[in-house]
Design an enzyme around this catalytic site. Structure first.
Site, mmCIF file in Angstrom:
data_model
loop_
_atom_site.group_PDB
_atom_site.id
_atom_site.type_symbol
_atom_site.label_atom_id
_atom_site.label_comp_id
_atom_site.label_asym_id
_atom_site.label_seq_id
_atom_site.Cartn_x
_atom_site.Cartn_y
_atom_site.Cartn_z
ATOM 1 N N ARG A 1 58.275 39.538 47.222
ATOM 2 C CA ARG A 1 58.697 38.926 48.482
ATOM 3 C C ARG A 1 57.544 38.546 49.405
ATOM 4 O O ARG A 1 57.745 37.755 50.339
ATOM 5 C CB ARG A 1 59.673 39.856 49.211
ATOM 6 N N HIS B 1 67.282 44.151 45.665
ATOM 7 C CA HIS B 1 66.414 45.254 45.225
ATOM 8 C C HIS B 1 67.248 46.531 45.336
ATOM 9 O O HIS B 1 67.481 47.032 46.432
ATOM 10 C CB HIS B 1 65.151 45.317 46.084
ATOM 11 N N HIS C 1 56.895 46.935 44.475
ATOM 12 C CA HIS C 1 57.581 45.933 43.659
ATOM 13 C C HIS C 1 58.231 44.881 44.563
ATOM 14 O O HIS C 1 58.122 43.669 44.319
ATOM 15 C CB HIS C 1 58.642 46.627 42.790
ATOM 16 N N GLU D 1 73.905 49.715 56.560
ATOM 17 C CA GLU D 1 73.973 48.486 57.352
ATOM 18 C C GLU D 1 74.974 48.638 58.490
ATOM 19 O O GLU D 1 76.001 49.309 58.363
ATOM 20 C CB GLU D 1 74.368 47.301 56.450
ATOM 21 N N LEU E 1 57.436 54.330 47.616
ATOM 22 C CA LEU E 1 56.292 53.419 47.634
ATOM 23 C C LEU E 1 56.216 52.568 46.373
ATOM 24 O O LEU E 1 55.861 51.386 46.434
ATOM 25 C CB LEU E 1 54.994 54.230 47.819
ATOM 26 N N TRP F 1 67.442 40.397 50.074
ATOM 27 C CA TRP F 1 66.778 41.701 50.165
ATOM 28 C C TRP F 1 67.530 42.770 49.381
ATOM 29 O O TRP F 1 66.953 43.582 48.671
ATOM 30 C CB TRP F 1 66.726 42.072 51.640
#
EC number: 2.1.1.148
Lengths: 302, 302, 302, 302
Positions: free
Chosen positions: D223, D113, D218, D120, D213, D110
């Site tokens: 994904r 990107h 993308h 996190e 957005l 992930w």
């Protein structure tokens, strides 16, 4: 005249200095280094530096230990596969640095591509040169009647002459007044950061522009496209010709999958399937708007 | 052992291939090309490619026509000026590409620096190697009692031995089971993209990492800092040593203005001014919290 | 006059429409929504939308489950800690969208900040308005004699009058000719994408600009700084006043640690330490160049 | 169990707090705010905040003065036009902030990107929870025999049972040993930043993820695609369902032009043209490699 004799001499001197390197070398690109490709009436594109070649794309994709070339066929196949499946990171492993001289209104479009590094000539710090883009007669065109953001037919003689006259006269006067304002002859002299505001958007500026190959391809797809404004398209085309010599496999894949390819919507693909089965599909039965249908017909015509 | 004999041979072969180039060459960097700098127990940092040198920073800042070097003194002064006044774009004109082998938990920190290009070895596509980071005894430390996100004293003998034993045994077992799951010997064999989830965060991965000098300096400032986790700091230090040879003026300016410098708040600057006037300032009269004051005292001590 | 009566009415209408939301609301910011803050002679800054507030910074830093506010003191302390230790990602969790009307030469500086989203009014598609920035007399200044990229003293009366006259006349004539070229009255009418090149850099453009709080702080630090050109600084100051109402804790920390703070080099810190011990340090014994020493003295004076 | 009773209560409490705002509100999105959509065995996706809606896309594209909605038909047509012609900046004017709980090996994909903001949960600062992804039996699949980076058939009973047993046992043991190492009961306790390296990649982590957005589309195209790994695809699908309620026009255009659409190379388009003229084209006469031809046939079948 894009370059003065002094600038030409400085560039020539740079071409004379070769050195040994352990890095990957692209012979096609070496031929472009320190050569000015003229664009428009006073502009140019010059390659200042580059990193990588076709083999470097494969080397990164394979995270390999050596210089990366396994075999030429393998490399071309891998590059086509990566391009077809939208792998972007291996193409980011090549980098190019250009020196570009271009009109300000072109620079304003160009800079919208954010994923690049830029150093522009500073009009706060330096005095701008008296160089303005004056279009060639065949590029003086009317507003398009079908496209709100494009140009249509070339202007007829007398109107074109009026336009040329205006552009030349206004540029010249604006520059004369720019010089008069910053002059320190018998007066204090206006700050350059203020005086520049009098200069029109067809004055030339210049910058160093550095970008990776993936983002350069994105730039070229949008700016070498037929819908791009002519004045930026000629820069994109000059760069594209350089890239074709730098990374021939990657450029060929780019031409096939991006520049020459077409993206069809789900609706459009369904129409293609019906047509291949022999059905006659019209705009009314296509599920597309008139605008989409017109573009779809254009794609099918090629 | 970071490199197998085959890998060493492949790297050596690459070192043998020199070529002529018109590009700017950094002699200090050429010496690092295709040389693996060992880091931790199985990791390394290798320079794959680079673009630019100190003169290229000045060349871009001046948007110049030639190779850019006016004089060595001028260049160093300009570079120091650019660094001091936070000009970032000239430093973006240099680029470096590294091949790094590193534990996954280090890679997870590293990747948070987004302004770089990365190609990582794919555990969906390939089988991971049986190589795990097992800390040297002097790096097995207790949770810090003052800093919630750091480590404190080195663990004492018996506890350290237990930790080492756990890390070795669990790594080994996890890898054995990884191999058992993907094996196609008498069974279908689990997909690699699933089996990899059994591998712990001390397994080594590797990637190609490409970044410009400005963003690399930002990375080094955060990761070569004393507060960074030891396991990423040693990578940052290995890279810093390379950069010092690549762009000596820029690196020296970076050391003076960034790594060795200090950012003082308005409140802290006011305290300095009062102290220089002879006033005795304490935490109570400083306007700072206890934490800030402690850090301020540390900065003043140097 | 930055806004026409119709535009004012449209903005007023938007202010009348309130709705219920579950999102975090910043009362200080709601007061700015759909209000135009006038800047320069025809420009403005309007807040169109925002995401988050001080509590949202903490919520993200804690990766928390609820709306994030633990207690107001905790939040302020955490925000100061994050700012002091260069944690950038929690500040990226707030976002602002502005509508800005500004002269083109200001827009050209502004756009160099790449980490933002921009939608600019298109001069290929639309006709530009006849609105030009004409500086107030007190802002018409001479080239600085100490700083190559700045302005010095205000111009004296007669010279200033000449400058004003030039800027007004040239702007007016350029716009008249722009209109004459695109007119379709008795002629084809030049394409707008070409005609725009006759317009000088003091014409107003406008855009929607969206940026996260971390990158906005970076913009403000550079552009609200005393060394920034006056014409962009006034926009930065207008935005700063909005941000102070939006995220009061974060803004206060930004003022203390960034705007009002100072970054001292290793050499400068060593001088401070020597001075605190009672030593008299001069430029000659400081290890700094004359330029650095002058800046250092300025920082110490405050 | 993705959420504890305390976490559920905290989320519920947030849902109860509504407020007035002048901002654009998306009713479809408000229904998702502070609701956890469960994904995999312990994961979730929660919308924390959003900015904009369909009308905001048009408002930015028009650089308009009011809230932007002219008429619903106009808006949908404009959005489809923008999507079809690859205009990206208007879509960047909408922003979403998510709280996601996900296995580490999914997080590692992930994070590639880069154009997003991430906070996190820190395993240096905090203790990880004992929660591991254990696939459902129908998702335990063999390595694909046609695709080197994918999975094929579901594993048969006994082999699947062995895999499940390994994953559960190894996870449990790794966590037991993690706890044992950090315990301060009768020992110093290993630093958390070191102990985490023993945890396997199927442990759950969590983050706040904020993205515009355009970049979200993308992400979803790559994904939510059939070739993406199942474990990330289910997150993409959960987010896609949210986006469909948030910006219905934009999502529909995305489905038609991106998700459901197809990009054909120049070579492939030429084949389509020949086929529409009645010619029978085979791989041999197509100019495509076998791999490309197989993919082309797949696109034509739909």
């Amino acid at each position: 005249m894009p370059l003065s004799p002094e600038q030409k001499a400085e560039i020539e001197a740079s071409r004379g200095q070769t050195a040994q390197t352990l890095r990957v070398v692209s012979p096609g690109m070496e031929a472009h280094l320190y050569t000015a490709h003229e664009v428009l009436d006073h502009g140019f594109v010059r390659v200042i530096d580059y990193m990588g070649d076709d083999s470097a794309i494969c080397q990164a994709a394979r995270v390999s230990y050596g210089k990366g070339t396994k075999s030429v066929q393998n490399d071309e196949g891998l590059i086509r596969y990566l391009m077809r499946h939208w792998h972007s990171t291996p193409f980011e492993m090549c980098e190019i640095k250009l020196h570009v001289k271009l009109p300000v209104f072109v620079a304003r479009q160009w800079i919208r591509h954010r994923t690049a590094n830029v150093n522009e000539y500073s009009a706060r710090y330096s005095i701008m040169d008296r160089e303005f883009y004056i279009p060639a007669p065949e590029n003086i065109a009317a507003q398009s009647v079908v496209n709100n953001q494009g140009r249509g037919e070339v202007l007829e003689g007398e109107e074109a002459a009026r336009v040329l006259e205006i552009l030349k006269t206004d540029s010249g006067r604006a520059y004369d007044n720019y010089e008069a304002m910053i002059s320190q002859d018998g007066q204090q002299g206006l700050a350059r950061e203020l005086a520049r505001m009098n200069l029109p958007a067809n004055i030339y500026t210049q910058w160093y522009w550095k970008v990776d190959l993936h983002n350069l391809f994105h730039f070229l797809r949008l700016r070498a496209d037929a819908h791009a404004q002519y004045e930026i398209r000629v820069y994109a085309e000059a760069i594209a010709a350089v890239v074709a010599d730098w990374v021939p496999f990657a450029y060929k894949a780019f031409e096939d999958y991006r520049m020459g390819g077409a993206t069809l919507s789900a609706t459009a693909m369904e129409c293609v399937r019906r047509m291949l089965k022999g059905e006659t599909v019209t705009q009314e039965t296509s599920g597309m708007s008139k605008g989409e249908w017109r573009e779809f017909e254009g794609v099918l015509r090629g």
